[in-house]
Structures are given as structure tokens and as C-alpha cells.
Enzyme design. Structure first.
Site, PDB file in Angstrom:
ATOM      1  N   GLU A 230       0.815  -1.228   0.000  1.00  0.00           N
ATOM      2  CA  GLU A 230       0.000   0.000   0.000  1.00  0.00           C
ATOM      3  C   GLU A 230       0.841   1.267   0.000  1.00  0.00           C
ATOM      4  O   GLU A 230       1.726   1.445   0.840  1.00  0.00           O
ATOM      5  CB  GLU A 230      -0.930   0.017   1.213  1.00  0.00           C
ATOM      6  N   LYS A 246      -8.417  -0.941   1.155  1.00  0.00           N
ATOM      7  CA  LYS A 246      -9.425  -1.265   2.160  1.00  0.00           C
ATOM      8  C   LYS A 246     -10.412  -2.249   1.539  1.00  0.00           C
ATOM      9  O   LYS A 246     -11.035  -1.954   0.533  1.00  0.00           O
ATOM     10  CB  LYS A 246     -10.147   0.002   2.625  1.00  0.00           C
TER      11      LYS A 246
END
Length: 421
Positions: A230, A246
Site C-alpha cells: 500500500e 481497504k
């Protein structure tokens, strides 16, 4: 320093000494110059202190937009860049939030910057660069006498039981029901004793498939390895970019369909995208913020994860200190509103986030690229440590959230133990 592996065009398989996020053009060509460390409780603003240190050591962090357009070939002895680590606790301090519970790995500083220069210059180059807070240390503090074949991990000990973790999720849902927060990440910690040399195990973690920021950073008596996919923030070619992740499902055809069809996961994801848009918009130096991609599906090990791309053009003078204050701690692993979520995290989590859920990457001569330190392990002289959790919304099922955290930790535990998956 230890080294690791990452997997995309910017971060090919490295040789010795590669740091998380360092560009391919520098790999194998740099050496450690000096380092900066700061811990919660130390004096000063960590964002300003680390930025001033990097600036004094030849990195143009006071005007990142200009840096991106003023690249020049780097000669021997000139700065190549710096590995930069910011813990979740330090990020919270930067925005005026609580630092949370004490770290289970107190020997790891909360901010670390390690400046690298290209090989070929004499050591006196350091006095020209100036302001080396801590002399170079390439040992990591671990004796190399024990070979990888002697590496052993003992039984894992969790910071809470399944029922305690589920109760924390339920408490987070109650806070959402009261209107205190809209979403919050709840993270658990586990640790295990070890014997032997940890370096091979940490390299296995850094080499997990899907790791954009795979690598290992070390200091005196500690090391951390990340397999993070990420992007917290990237500054490149005149733009600031964040790629929040997410939403998680098993990496099967059914799991992909479930992730794409899940109203709960999509709502949680969009909430974090909005938070990251707001974080970028706090920067006076950037123009209109846009969502370049929404809810793309990426693979990390045996999991599908949903990722979006949010960016803005740089239109003024962008200082690294301001960038860190805007983006740390990462919104995808805190919640919304961020400060309220930080208060809930401090209330709910019995063990500090330590090396997890912060920022880790590279500050170069022409770019900045920091990942979120999820999928991250740490070792001190006695134990190996992991953190895993997930975002909680009103629709969260407590035990499903417990199982999701375990699924995220499983590839890390397997890599550390050397068990093939």
C-alpha cells in the site's frame, strides 16, 4: 543493513543493502552515510526535525515539486536518497493525537531516517554534507554467528484472545452507533521468542508476492521487514498520489466476486478514499484532488484487496514536513474522522502498534515514495513481532473481523517460520 525484495518496475529484486522503496537506478550503488532517530517523548516536532536533517544532508525536501523537475545525474559521494520510517505513534503526535499504548518493541525509534550516498567518495564527504545525527551502523546489532539453519521460532502469543478481539470490534461498533466515529481500524499484536539469525526470515517476509515496498530496515538491536502493498504517499512528476487499500477477500474467483459485490466493503473503502482526499486537500501546495481509480482489485499473497488511486497536482512549495503532517498516520489504518479514530484506537488496543501501521519508504533526489507499514514484522533481541487488523464499520461482524486479521497475518507467520504455503 539487512535487505529484502520488492515486486514492481521501481523495485526489482535487490542485492545487498537495498532499502524499502529505493529505486532500481540506485540499487547496488549506495552505502550508508548517517542516520537520524527520534522517539515519542523526545523533544521537538518529529516532522520538522527529520525534514531539517534530510535537508542538511543534501536532499531537497523543502520544495518537493521543484525537486521532481530538477533531477540531475548523481555522482559518487552525492546523496542518493534516504530510507524513512515513521511509526503510527509518531504520526499521531504529528497531528496532535494520542500516541496510543506503549510499543511492545521499545528499542525501535519512532522516526528513523538513513541517508545513503553513492559509492566512490571518501568518508570526509560526511563533513561536507554535515549534520549527521547518528554515525552509520550497518550491523543491525545482530551477531551473524548463528546460521539461517539455526533459526527457530517458539509459540506465538497474541495480545488478546479471539473473544477479546471480537469484543473490541463490538466496542468500536458502539462508538460508531453513538456517532463518535464513522469507521476505525482495530489492530492486534502477536509475538514469539526466537533463536538464531533473523536475517533470512526477514528477507522471506520482504519477498512475499505483491509487496510493493518489500525490504528490511535495521538499527542497533532491531530490524523490521515489510511486505506492504500500500502506497501512503508518492511524489513524482509534479503530482502527489496516495493509493489506499481497504477491503479483503481470499484470492479465489469466488473471493473476487464477493469483494466486488460487497456493499459493506465498498462503503468502508469509499469512506477511506474520502478521508485521503481530505488529507491531500489539506496541503496548500496542491491543486484539485481527483480520484483516478476507484475500487480496483489487487492481489497480495493469498488475498484480494481493493485499492483506489487519489492524486493532486503540485502547484506551490511543498515541504516534506507538511506532507508528513497531512498524511501520517495513514488514514486507511486509523479511520474517520482521523483524530476521533485515534482516540478510539488508544482506548481499545492494549498493545501499541510499534513498527506496524506507520510509514516506510524512500526519499530520493527526484521523488518521495512511502508505503504504509502493514504486513510488517519486527525483531528485537528476544522476540519477533507482528501486527494485523482491519477496518470496522457499523456493518462489521466481530468474529469475521477477527478471522480477517488472522488471514492477513498467516503469510507473515509462514514466511518467518520458513513453512511453504
Amino acid at each position: 543493513m539487512f535487505h529484502g525484495r520488492a515486486a514492481d518496475d521501481h523495485f526489482p529484486t535487490p542485492g545487498r543493502g537495498v532499502q524499502p522503496g529505493s529505486p532500481a537506478s540506485c540499487q547496488g550503488r549506495y552505502r550508508v552515510s548517517c542516520r537520524f532517530e527520534w522517539s515519542v517523548g523526545d523533544a521537538g516536532d518529529p516532522a520538522e526535525l527529520v525534514s531539517a536533517f534530510l535537508s542538511r544532508n543534501g536532499l531537497r525536501v523543502r520544495d518537493l515539486g521543484r525537486t521532481a523537475t530538477q533531477f540531475h545525474p548523481i555522482g559518487a559521494g552525492e546523496p542518493c536518497g534516504a530510507a524513512l520510517y515513521v511509526s503510527a505513534s509518531a504520526g499521531s503526535v504529528m497531528v496532535g493525537g494520542p500516541p496510543g499504548a506503549p510499543s511492545p518493541v521499545p528499542g525501535i525509534p519512532d522516526v528513523v531516517a538513513v541517508v545513503h550516498v553513492h559509492d566512490g567518495a571518501a568518508d570526509q564527504s560526511l563533513s561536507v554534507m554535515g549534520a549527521c545525527a547518528i554515525p552509520p551502523d550497518d550491523s543491525g546489532g545482530f551477531a551473524p554467528g548463528a546460521g539461517p539453519e539455526q533459526w527457530r521460532i517458539g509459540p506465538w502469543r497474541d495480545s488478546w484472545s479471539r473473544s477479546e478481539h471480537a469484543a473490541a470490534v463490538s466496542a468500536a461498533r458502539e462508538a460508531i452507533g453513538r456517532g463518535d466515529i464513522y469507521q476505525v481500524n482495530v489492530v492486534g499484536h502477536s509475538s514469539a521468542p526466537y533463536t538464531g539469525d533473523p536475517r533470512a526470515a526477514l528477507n522471506r517476509v520482504a519477498g512475499l508476492p505483491g509487496a510493493r515496498y518489500g525490504g528490511v530496515l535495521s538499527g542497533s538491536g532491531w530490524a523490521l521487514a515489510t511486505a506492504s502493498p500500500e502506497t501512503l504517499v508518492e511524489v513524482r512528476d509534479g503530482r502527489v498520489v496516495t493509493r489506499p487499500i481497504k477491503g479483503t477477500r481470499p484470492a479465489t474467483a469466488r473471493g473476487r466476486r464477493e469483494l466486488l459485490a460487497s456493499a459493506k466493503e465498498r462503503a468502508e473503502h469509499i469512506m477511506i478514499v474520502d478521508l485521503e482526499r481530505n488529507d491531500l486537500a489539506r496541503l496548500d501546495a496542491v491543486g484539485p484532488v481527483r480520484v483516478d481509480e476507484l475500487f480496483g482489485v489487487r492481489r497480495w499473497c493469498e488475498l484480494w484487496q481493493a485499492e483506489s488511486v487519489v492524486s493532486a497536482p503540485i502547484e506551490g512549495r511543498l515541504d516534506l514536513a507538511d506532507l508528513l503532517r497531512a498524511m501520517c498516520p495513514p488514514g486507511s489504518v486509523t479511520g474517520a474522522p482521523k483524530r476521533s479514530a485515534l482516540a478510539e484506537i488508544a482506548r481499545l488496543e492494549p498493545v501499541g502498534r510499534g513498527a506496524g501501521m506507520g510509514a516506510l519508504g524512500w526519499v530520493g533526489t527526484d521523488h518521495v515514495d512511502l508505503g504504509v507499514s502493514i504486513r510488517t514484522a519486527a525483531v528485537d533481541g528476544d522476540r519477533v513481532h507482528l501486527w494485523a487488523g482491519g477496518g470496522i464499520t457499523w456493518d462489521s461482524d466481530p468474529y469475521a473481523e477477527v478471522d480477517e486479521a488472522a488471514a492477513k497475518a498467516a503469510p507473515m507467520r509462514a514466511a518467518l517460520s520458513g513453512v511453504p504455503r
